[in-house]
Write a protein that holds these residues in place. Sequence first.
Motif, PDB file in Angstrom:
ATOM      1  N   TYR A  35      52.515 -39.530  46.503  1.00  0.00           N
ATOM      2  CA  TYR A  35      52.558 -40.248  45.229  1.00  0.00           C
ATOM      3  C   TYR A  35      51.161 -40.434  44.636  1.00  0.00           C
TER       4      TYR A  35
ATOM      5  N   ASP B 250      48.351 -42.542  42.995  1.00  0.00           N
ATOM      6  CA  ASP B 250      47.948 -43.946  43.023  1.00  0.00           C
ATOM      7  C   ASP B 250      47.672 -44.461  41.610  1.00  0.00           C
TER       8      ASP B 250
ATOM      9  N   GLU C 287      44.980 -42.994  38.952  1.00  0.00           N
ATOM     10  CA  GLU C 287      44.620 -41.672  39.427  1.00  0.00           C
ATOM     11  C   GLU C 287      45.225 -40.596  38.530  1.00  0.00           C
TER      12      GLU C 287
ATOM     13  N   ALA D  59      44.896 -36.799  42.461  1.00  0.00           N
ATOM     14  CA  ALA D  59      45.848 -37.218  43.487  1.00  0.00           C
ATOM     15  C   ALA D  59      46.236 -36.065  44.401  1.00  0.00           C
TER      16      ALA D  59
ATOM     17  N   ARG E 144      43.415 -35.204  46.751  1.00  0.00           N
ATOM     18  CA  ARG E 144      43.277 -36.250  47.765  1.00  0.00           C
ATOM     19  C   ARG E 144      44.345 -36.113  48.850  1.00  0.00           C
ATOM     20  N   GLU E 145      45.591 -35.900  48.432  1.00  0.00           N
ATOM     21  CA  GLU E 145      46.682 -35.785  49.394  1.00  0.00           C
ATOM     22  C   GLU E 145      46.468 -34.609  50.352  1.00  0.00           C
TER      23      GLU E 145
END
Length: 341
Positions: free
Chosen positions: A201, A203, A206, A211, A214-215
Amino acid sequence: MTSSSSIHNNRSINMSSRPISSSKQYDIVLQLAAGDIVQRHLYRTVVMNATAARHLLKGALVKTKSIVGKMSTFHGVKDLFGGIIVRSNQEPHERSKMEQLLKESLQAWTCNGVRGVWFEVEPAFSEWIPVLIQNGFSFHHANPELSVLLKWLPSDEPCQVPGYAHTMVGAGAMVINEKKEILVVQEKYYQRPHWKLPGGYVDPGESIATAVRREVFEETGIKTEFVSLVAVRHLQPIEKNPSARYGCSDIYFVAYLKPVEGTEIKICHRELKSACWMPLTEYATHPLAFEVGKIFANQLMAITDVNNPASAISCLESIHQITNSNSQIYLVEGGHKFQLP
């Protein structure tokens, strides 16, 4: 209304039918004259009373506004739509004082044409919440830091305030290395064996591109760069399972990424059971791949086809002209190259 003169004429006719003494006639004339005076006086009294009533009403309104202006009320902050926002951290009061202020404030706000009244209540002032509920407020939304309650004041206008956010946003990554292999993962907690895209998901605050990078890094330790969007999936909740995703719709953005600092996988064992690089063509038909994942794989192969590439969706970074916040515009690639200041 019958005038005194017509009454007088009628009575004169009646009087001519039989003899009446001069004194009796005099009394009758006086009575008729008195009746006419009374009627005129009543008319003037009604007109004067109506005028006086208007003046009294006008004075009462002025006095009411003066009283309202002198009330002890919450100050609040005006919003863009004719409403008031009251924040507990800016106007802290004990419950008893808050309750009195609220009653006077609601009177003043109603008199002054305020539409929506918002109370932003921090946990330290949670004793305000029962008072607000008892005075017609309802929950609009809440999070660990804040409970937000709303009351719509106009009685002749339906509430115009939209409901709180009802859609969750997620992002999945199709990371492709130089060997045309795709990065796929198996989650630690699952209903059936699978190979899926890393992701999660978005954030608060973001962007999709941030995102998804980052994931990927959190789950596999691989740093990437955003290339384009591949697809978007929109999922709606069903009545049979309203608790899934808290009853919200779900929008899932699938992005095409490339590794930038190596391809060694450093798996996050807290979230994943396994991760690996798999040929993209294999993943597009793999029995453990979800059907929607196979669709994404075939779409990405069409986008990256050297001989006949399909149009991709690129990301244009920008600043919103009204809010000055960061913004991203996703455009289907074409012949024109856009650039924003």
